[in-house]
Scaffold this motif. Structure first.
Motif, PDB file in Angstrom:
ATOM      1  N   TYR A  40       6.922  -3.702   7.899  1.00  0.00           N
ATOM      2  CA  TYR A  40       5.705  -4.025   8.631  1.00  0.00           C
ATOM      3  C   TYR A  40       4.535  -3.201   8.110  1.00  0.00           C
ATOM      4  N   GLN A  41       4.786  -1.924   7.854  1.00  0.00           N
ATOM      5  CA  GLN A  41       3.716  -1.040   7.403  1.00  0.00           C
ATOM      6  C   GLN A  41       3.224  -1.417   6.004  1.00  0.00           C
ATOM      7  N   SER A  42       4.154  -1.765   5.111  1.00  0.00           N
ATOM      8  CA  SER A  42       3.750  -2.076   3.735  1.00  0.00           C
ATOM      9  C   SER A  42       2.989  -3.391   3.656  1.00  0.00           C
ATOM     10  N   VAL A  43       3.292  -4.301   4.575  1.00  0.00           N
ATOM     11  CA  VAL A  43       2.641  -5.610   4.532  1.00  0.00           C
ATOM     12  C   VAL A  43       1.344  -5.622   5.324  1.00  0.00           C
ATOM     13  N   PHE A  44       1.373  -5.063   6.528  1.00  0.00           N
ATOM     14  CA  PHE A  44       0.207  -5.164   7.407  1.00  0.00           C
ATOM     15  C   PHE A  44      -0.506  -3.833   7.615  1.00  0.00           C
ATOM     16  N   GLY A  45      -0.016  -2.793   6.971  1.00  0.00           N
ATOM     17  CA  GLY A  45      -0.614  -1.483   7.197  1.00  0.00           C
ATOM     18  C   GLY A  45      -1.873  -1.225   6.409  1.00  0.00           C
ATOM     19  N   THR A  46      -2.250  -2.113   5.507  1.00  0.00           N
ATOM     20  CA  THR A  46      -3.473  -1.933   4.729  1.00  0.00           C
ATOM     21  C   THR A  46      -4.416  -3.087   4.994  1.00  0.00           C
ATOM     22  N   GLU A  47      -5.698  -2.817   4.973  1.00  0.00           N
ATOM     23  CA  GLU A  47      -6.698  -3.841   5.230  1.00  0.00           C
ATOM     24  C   GLU A  47      -6.796  -4.826   4.077  1.00  0.00           C
ATOM     25  N   SER A  48      -6.758  -4.329   2.855  1.00  0.00           N
ATOM     26  CA  SER A  48      -6.927  -5.202   1.689  1.00  0.00           C
ATOM     27  C   SER A  48      -5.582  -5.369   1.000  1.00  0.00           C
ATOM     28  N   GLY A  49      -4.976  -6.536   1.169  1.00  0.00           N
ATOM     29  CA  GLY A  49      -3.691  -6.783   0.554  1.00  0.00           C
ATOM     30  C   GLY A  49      -3.847  -7.415  -0.813  1.00  0.00           C
ATOM     31  N   GLU A  50      -2.761  -7.455  -1.545  1.00  0.00           N
ATOM     32  CA  GLU A  50      -2.779  -8.100  -2.854  1.00  0.00           C
ATOM     33  C   GLU A  50      -2.995  -9.603  -2.683  1.00  0.00           C
ATOM     34  N   PRO A  77       3.858 -12.104  -7.718  1.00  0.00           N
ATOM     35  CA  PRO A  77       5.142 -12.559  -7.177  1.00  0.00           C
ATOM     36  C   PRO A  77       5.248 -12.278  -5.685  1.00  0.00           C
ATOM     37  N   VAL A  78       6.054 -13.108  -5.000  1.00  0.00           N
ATOM     38  CA  VAL A  78       6.228 -12.948  -3.560  1.00  0.00           C
ATOM     39  C   VAL A  78       7.718 -12.955  -3.224  1.00  0.00           C
ATOM     40  N   VAL A  79       8.009 -12.463  -2.015  1.00  0.00           N
ATOM     41  CA  VAL A  79       9.360 -12.480  -1.472  1.00  0.00           C
ATOM     42  C   VAL A  79       9.331 -13.288  -0.174  1.00  0.00           C
ATOM     43  N   PRO A  80      10.203 -14.263  -0.064  1.00  0.00           N
ATOM     44  CA  PRO A  80      11.111 -14.741  -1.102  1.00  0.00           C
ATOM     45  C   PRO A  80      10.369 -15.508  -2.196  1.00  0.00           C
ATOM     46  N   PHE A 135      -3.296 -17.393   6.296  1.00  0.00           N
ATOM     47  CA  PHE A 135      -2.889 -17.054   4.935  1.00  0.00           C
ATOM     48  C   PHE A 135      -1.416 -17.394   4.699  1.00  0.00           C
ATOM     49  N   PRO A 136      -1.084 -17.847   3.514  1.00  0.00           N
ATOM     50  CA  PRO A 136       0.311 -18.166   3.205  1.00  0.00           C
ATOM     51  C   PRO A 136       1.139 -16.950   2.824  1.00  0.00           C
ATOM     52  N   ALA A 137       0.470 -15.876   2.382  1.00  0.00           N
ATOM     53  CA  ALA A 137       1.187 -14.688   1.899  1.00  0.00           C
ATOM     54  C   ALA A 137       0.285 -13.475   2.039  1.00  0.00           C
ATOM     55  N   ARG A 138       0.933 -12.296   1.998  1.00  0.00           N
ATOM     56  CA  ARG A 138       0.170 -11.051   2.060  1.00  0.00           C
ATOM     57  C   ARG A 138       1.046  -9.920   1.522  1.00  0.00           C
ATOM     58  N   ASN A 186      -3.637 -16.683  -7.437  1.00  0.00           N
ATOM     59  CA  ASN A 186      -4.587 -16.615  -6.330  1.00  0.00           C
ATOM     60  C   ASN A 186      -3.990 -17.321  -5.121  1.00  0.00           C
ATOM     61  N   TRP A 187      -3.344 -16.561  -4.255  1.00  0.00           N
ATOM     62  CA  TRP A 187      -2.699 -17.145  -3.086  1.00  0.00           C
ATOM     63  C   TRP A 187      -3.691 -17.854  -2.177  1.00  0.00           C
TER      64      TRP A 187
END
Length: 710
Positions: A440-450, A454-457, A669-672, A624-625
């Protein structure tokens, strides 16, 4: 739909004959074939008022059944046997090369215009088409043709061709068995060869019709695309061929024959028009509704046998004006469409799908123009590819060569599609990332995501990234789960998860929360069967209002009451119907039952609904997601519980949700940060649900939720 058959002599057996075959013309059938393909094309182009244009396929089945059975019977009458090698050789050179060409061009078109994952899916669909198994392939996916479930596939239209090819393989065996028993055993003293064939064809037709009518209400996808539920239409045409000698009575009573033919022909044409304009995608089909176009086509064919429409054929009564419907069908424009019907059927659908993929345009005038362009391609294909193969003297003489041509076409189709599928997987395998660090922290813990990478899955793995065990989400058509869907200690706090597939995608998260608090989780989830008690809409065969769904919901609610749970988690898709009053009444009905248990009810707000295949899109947007972003209000979302709580009502229900994490206002958004949120067009991946679990716990904690349900 088979290749063009205008004259019987063009299908003459290659083995020596005892009796010369008569030259008989079927220009009216060629025109009827032209009408059939025109109806299908207009339906696929979404032309208004042709809501039942898909009945053109039914007409094709009747035509094929008549021509093929007639050919087989006449050959047996002339030779005392059937040349199976000759029959399959003719089918091989007529059907397979043209289909293989379209398959190869289609996969090339997909590779040039579609995202990677979609190319892979197209390759799988076209592979099934090349193997003549498209109908069973789509059925394995529970794809409903009339519901538009396979509209994006380049191989959609191959379902009917696969049925015909399967029947072409089996039909001669049935005819030969019946004819041989009647002519080579003691039964020849009792029944004639034609009567025996008629009995067998009639029995197969009746059995198939009964199966079709019985299956349509409960499993419309199978009823529509299964070979055994469509064989009866082939059989109706076959029975016409069996009774062909009766049409010779026209020579004895030509005036009566002419009158009957006029009435039958125009009645058949009227039936086809009514079916094409009054039947629609909401009509339970085929079922009894398919009797109309099927019998209408049979009437037109029978009328043409009583009073030949071709100017080249002798009139049963000289100097009598031909007022039959067959005369209209035998006009050059319609016989031309009949001549190119197979190629047009093959080419028009890939043209529409590829055009929509590139331009996004889907208005009916534009799609009609695209279909007309496909007619031009079909004409060239017929004149310079299909007919040269069909009429090649060496291939007509050499059955082994014809079969080799067919085998080559199948091999080419299979090889090209397999190579396309392998290459897409190899390319996709480069875009992988380990998910060990995802949290949760790695995905939503930052304001500006990649915004890319590549994505998981991986998009190719997303569809299978679902909660375990899969069987706890009961599929459409199944009455109950195939496994025990109770989790946790025997004497744990009784907790229920209830709803459809949008409840199921939270199942592992709920069980994970429960493992910390000693819950005994009972899961009641069924695909396309909402928690809210939605009622059938007049004239609409929605899967979520079928008796099977209603019965499951009643049984589930009764079981939930018997469990006496302390906590009930409930969730459901919010976009089933656009009528707010219907949805509110449906929720009130369900919530009344759930409240009667005395349990604490927790409503998990419905997640955003993209409405398109997110993994497909992402596979072509790794750079570009945001090209796959969508709007939260892109579909009408109705959640009465949230509306009531906004007005200070239904305060006894706790609501939690994660849409603020999946969307920024109305933009979703489809990914983050390396995580793919969706496994298809609406469901969360199991990975996303796992990462989002802390968000649910946080909301429960903030509400001072009693995990013991007291």
């Amino acid at each position: 739909m088979g290749g063009r058959v205008t004259t019987v002599d063009s299908e003459a057996p290659t083995t020596p004959v005892r009796i010369p075959a008569a030259r008989t013309f079927f220009d009216d059938i060629a025109g009827l074939r032209g009408i059939a393909v025109l109806l299908v094309v207009l339906f696929h182009a979404h032309v208004p008022f042709v809501t039942g244009g898909f009945v053109g396929v039914d007409i094709f089945f009747v035509i094929s059944g008549f021509l093929i059975t007639r050919l087989l019977i006449r050959e047996y009458e002339r030779t005392g046997s059937l040349s199976f090698k000759g029959f399959y050789a003719r089918r091989a050179r007529r059907i397979i090369p043209a289909a293989a060409l379209v398959i190869v061009v289609s996969i090339i078109g997909a590779a040039l215009t579609m995202p990677l994952l979609k190319v892979f899916k197209q390759a799988i669909d076209l592979l099934a088409a090349a193997a003549q198994l498209a109908n069973w392939h789509f059925l394995s996916q529970n794809a409903d043709y009339l519901a538009g479930a396979i509209d994006g596939s380049l191989a959609t239209h191959f379902w009917s061709l696969s049925i015909e090819e399967q029947l072409y393989f089996l039909w001669p065996l049935a005819v030969f068995a019946a004819a041989a028993i009647a002519s080579r055993t003691a039964l020849r003293r009792v029944v004639s060869m034609r009567v025996a064939v008629g009995i067998v064809v009639g029995a197969l037709t009746l059995a198939s019709l009964i199966a079709s009518i019985r299956i349509t209400p409960t499993d419309p996808a199978t009823a529509y695309m299964a070979t055994y539920t469509r064989a009866w239409q082939f059989g109706v045409g076959g029975l016409l061929a069996v009774i062909a000698p009766l049409f010779a009575l026209r020579r004895k009573t030509p005036r009566i024959a002419a009158i009957v033919a006029i009435l039958m022909g125009w009645l058949g044409v009227a039936g086809i028009i009514v079916a094409a304009t009054m039947i629609d995608a909401h009509t339970p089909y085929p079922g009894t509704a398919a009797l109309l176009p099927t019998m209408a086509a049979a009437l037109v064919i029978a009328a043409g046998q009583l009073f030949p429409a071709s100017a080249r054929a002798p009139s049963p009564q000289p100097h009598t004006p031909n007022l039959t419907a067959g005369r209209l069908l035998a006009t050059p424009p319609l016989t031309f469409l009949g001549r190119v019907s197979y190629a047009w059927y093959l080419w028009h659908w890939p043209a529409i799908v590829l055009f929509e993929t590139v331009t996004g345009a889907s208005s009916w005038p534009v799609l009609l123009l695209v279909s007309l362009a496909a007619l031009g391609i079909a004409t060239l294909s017929t004149l310079f590819f299909e007919e040269p193969i069909i009429n090649n003297r060496e291939l007509r003489r050499n059955t082994s060569a014809s079969i080799s041509v067919g085998i080559t076409g199948v091999v080419v189709g299979l090889t090209v599609t397999m190579i396309a599928g392998i290459l897409t997987v190899q390319i996709a395998s480069r875009d992988t990332v380990a998910n060990a660090a995802l949290s949760y922290q790695s995905v939503f813990g930052t304001e500006s995501g990649e915004p890319a990478g590549p994505v998981v899955p991986n998009p190719f793995q997303a569809y299978d990234d679902r909660p375990e065990p899969h069987e706890c989400l009961i599929p459409v058509g199944e009455p109950s789960a195939g496994v025990d869907c109770t989790f946790g200690p025997d004497h744990g706090t009784p907790v229920v998860l209830f709803g459809d597939s949008h409840a199921d995608h939270w199942s592992e998260a709920i069980r994970s929360i429960g493992s910390t608090h000693g819950w005994r989780v009972h899961q009641f989830t069924k695909a396309a069967c909402p928690a809210q008690n939605l009622q059938p809409r007049p004239g609409v065969a929605d899967p979520y209002t079928q008796p099977e769904c209603a019965q499951w919901r009643r049984d589930a609610l009764a079981d939930i009451q018997a469990i006496e749970p302390r906590i009930i988690f409930v969730s459901s898709l919010s976009t089933y119907v656009p009528d707010r009053d219907d949805v509110e009444a449906a929720w009130d009905d369900t919530l009344t039952t759930l409240r009667s248990t005395g349990a604490k009810i927790v409503y998990i707000a419905d997640t955003p609904y993209p409405g398109f295949q997110i993994p497909d899109c992402i596979s072509g947007a790794m750079d570009n997601w945001h090209r796959c972003d969508f709007e939260l209000d892109g579909f009408t979302r109705i959640e009465p519980i949230l509306d009531e709580q906004a007005r200070g009502q239904s305060t006894d229900i706790l609501t939690i949700g994660v849409n603020d994490l999946l969307c920024d206002g109305n933009l979703c958004f489809p990914a983050r940060n390396k995580i793919l949120f969706y496994r298809d067009d609406s469901h969360l991946t199991a990975t996303a649900a796992e990462v989002l679990e802390p968000a649910l716990v946080r909301q429960l904690d903030e509400a001072r939720f009693d995990y013991g349900g007291r």
